[in-house]
Design a protein around this motif. Sequence first.
Motif, PDB file in Angstrom:
ATOM      1  N   PRO A 160       0.807  -1.231   0.000  1.00 43.74           N
ATOM      2  CA  PRO A 160       0.000   0.000   0.000  1.00 43.74           C
ATOM      3  C   PRO A 160       0.839   1.279   0.000  1.00 43.74           C
ATOM      4  O   PRO A 160       1.875   1.363   0.654  1.00 43.74           O
ATOM      5  N   GLU A 161       0.371   2.242  -0.730  1.00 45.36           N
ATOM      6  CA  GLU A 161       1.039   3.543  -0.793  1.00 45.36           C
ATOM      7  C   GLU A 161       1.126   4.205   0.578  1.00 45.36           C
ATOM      8  O   GLU A 161       2.069   4.934   0.866  1.00 45.36           O
ATOM      9  N   ALA A 162       0.150   3.928   1.442  1.00 45.85           N
ATOM     10  CA  ALA A 162       0.128   4.519   2.779  1.00 45.85           C
ATOM     11  C   ALA A 162       1.363   4.151   3.601  1.00 45.85           C
ATOM     12  O   ALA A 162       1.699   4.847   4.553  1.00 45.85           O
ATOM     13  N   TYR A 163       2.035   3.070   3.207  1.00 47.27           N
ATOM     14  CA  TYR A 163       3.224   2.612   3.938  1.00 47.27           C
ATOM     15  C   TYR A 163       4.497   2.762   3.107  1.00 47.27           C
ATOM     16  O   TYR A 163       5.521   2.197   3.437  1.00 47.27           O
ATOM     17  N   ILE A 181       8.930 -12.478   4.308  1.00 44.99           N
ATOM     18  CA  ILE A 181       9.020 -11.706   5.547  1.00 44.99           C
ATOM     19  C   ILE A 181       7.973 -10.590   5.605  1.00 44.99           C
ATOM     20  O   ILE A 181       7.255 -10.441   6.597  1.00 44.99           O
ATOM     21  N   VAL A 182       7.880  -9.802   4.570  1.00 37.06           N
ATOM     22  CA  VAL A 182       7.044  -8.599   4.594  1.00 37.06           C
ATOM     23  C   VAL A 182       5.538  -8.876   4.493  1.00 37.06           C
ATOM     24  O   VAL A 182       4.754  -8.220   5.193  1.00 37.06           O
ATOM     25  N   PRO A 183       5.064  -9.828   3.695  1.00 34.68           N
ATOM     26  CA  PRO A 183       3.614 -10.005   3.547  1.00 34.68           C
ATOM     27  C   PRO A 183       2.815 -10.231   4.832  1.00 34.68           C
ATOM     28  O   PRO A 183       1.748  -9.630   4.984  1.00 34.68           O
ATOM     29  N   PRO A 184       3.283 -11.061   5.786  1.00 32.44           N
ATOM     30  CA  PRO A 184       2.470 -11.214   7.001  1.00 32.44           C
ATOM     31  C   PRO A 184       2.313  -9.912   7.791  1.00 32.44           C
ATOM     32  O   PRO A 184       1.249  -9.664   8.356  1.00 32.44           O
ATOM     33  N   LYS A 225       3.041  -2.120  11.564  1.00 30.55           N
ATOM     34  CA  LYS A 225       3.247  -1.664  10.187  1.00 30.55           C
ATOM     35  C   LYS A 225       4.147  -0.434  10.147  1.00 30.55           C
ATOM     36  O   LYS A 225       5.041  -0.346   9.305  1.00 30.55           O
ATOM     37  N   GLN A 226       3.919   0.486  11.070  1.00 31.58           N
ATOM     38  CA  GLN A 226       4.767   1.684  11.112  1.00 31.58           C
ATOM     39  C   GLN A 226       6.189   1.329  11.536  1.00 31.58           C
ATOM     40  O   GLN A 226       7.158   1.868  11.002  1.00 31.58           O
ATOM     41  N   GLU A 227       6.291   0.416  12.494  1.00 28.56           N
ATOM     42  CA  GLU A 227       7.605   0.066  13.038  1.00 28.56           C
ATOM     43  C   GLU A 227       8.414  -0.836  12.107  1.00 28.56           C
ATOM     44  O   GLU A 227       9.639  -0.701  12.034  1.00 28.56           O
ATOM     45  N   PHE A 228       7.760  -1.766  11.410  1.00 31.83           N
ATOM     46  CA  PHE A 228       8.489  -2.743  10.609  1.00 31.83           C
ATOM     47  C   PHE A 228       8.205  -2.692   9.108  1.00 31.83           C
ATOM     48  O   PHE A 228       9.106  -2.876   8.301  1.00 31.83           O
ATOM     49  N   LEU A 229       6.953  -2.467   8.719  1.00 36.77           N
ATOM     50  CA  LEU A 229       6.623  -2.486   7.291  1.00 36.77           C
ATOM     51  C   LEU A 229       7.244  -1.304   6.555  1.00 36.77           C
ATOM     52  O   LEU A 229       7.890  -1.487   5.508  1.00 36.77           O
ATOM     53  N   THR A 242      11.331   0.668   2.556  1.00 33.93           N
ATOM     54  CA  THR A 242      12.383   1.616   2.171  1.00 33.93           C
ATOM     55  C   THR A 242      13.753   0.958   2.078  1.00 33.93           C
ATOM     56  O   THR A 242      14.677   1.528   1.512  1.00 33.93           O
ATOM     57  N   GLY A 243      13.894  -0.229   2.658  1.00 36.90           N
ATOM     58  CA  GLY A 243      15.182  -0.918   2.655  1.00 36.90           C
ATOM     59  C   GLY A 243      16.011  -0.638   3.892  1.00 36.90           C
ATOM     60  O   GLY A 243      17.117  -1.143   4.040  1.00 36.90           O
TER      61      GLY A 243
END
Length: 96
Positions: free
Chosen positions: A12-15, A51-54, A64-68, A73-74
């Motif tokens: 999502p663009e929001a993240y 890793i990222v999908p769950p 989501k803010q802390e890890f996604l 961004t890498g």
Amino acid sequence: MGDAGFLGVHKPEAYGGMGLSYKYHAAILEELGTIKGFALPSSIAVHTDVIVPPVAMYGSERLKQEFLVPSITGEYVGCIGASEPGAGSDVANMKV
């Protein structure tokens, strides 16, 4: 990869993702497959597809803010670890 947006093509663009369909991500994976060597393309695929999908699908807003966001961004790079008595990290030989 993160600076180019390639770690969040279908997120999502929001993240910080591009919000595109998975087919665009698949095109990037296909190009990564042309790299001679296994480590780089497989590492990126594990990050973006294991890793990222769950976190994207089931994580709370805080997670989501802390890890996604930093995973897209890498800034963060995910990994997995597996171990089983008698199989070590040979996931295919693990017994249930």
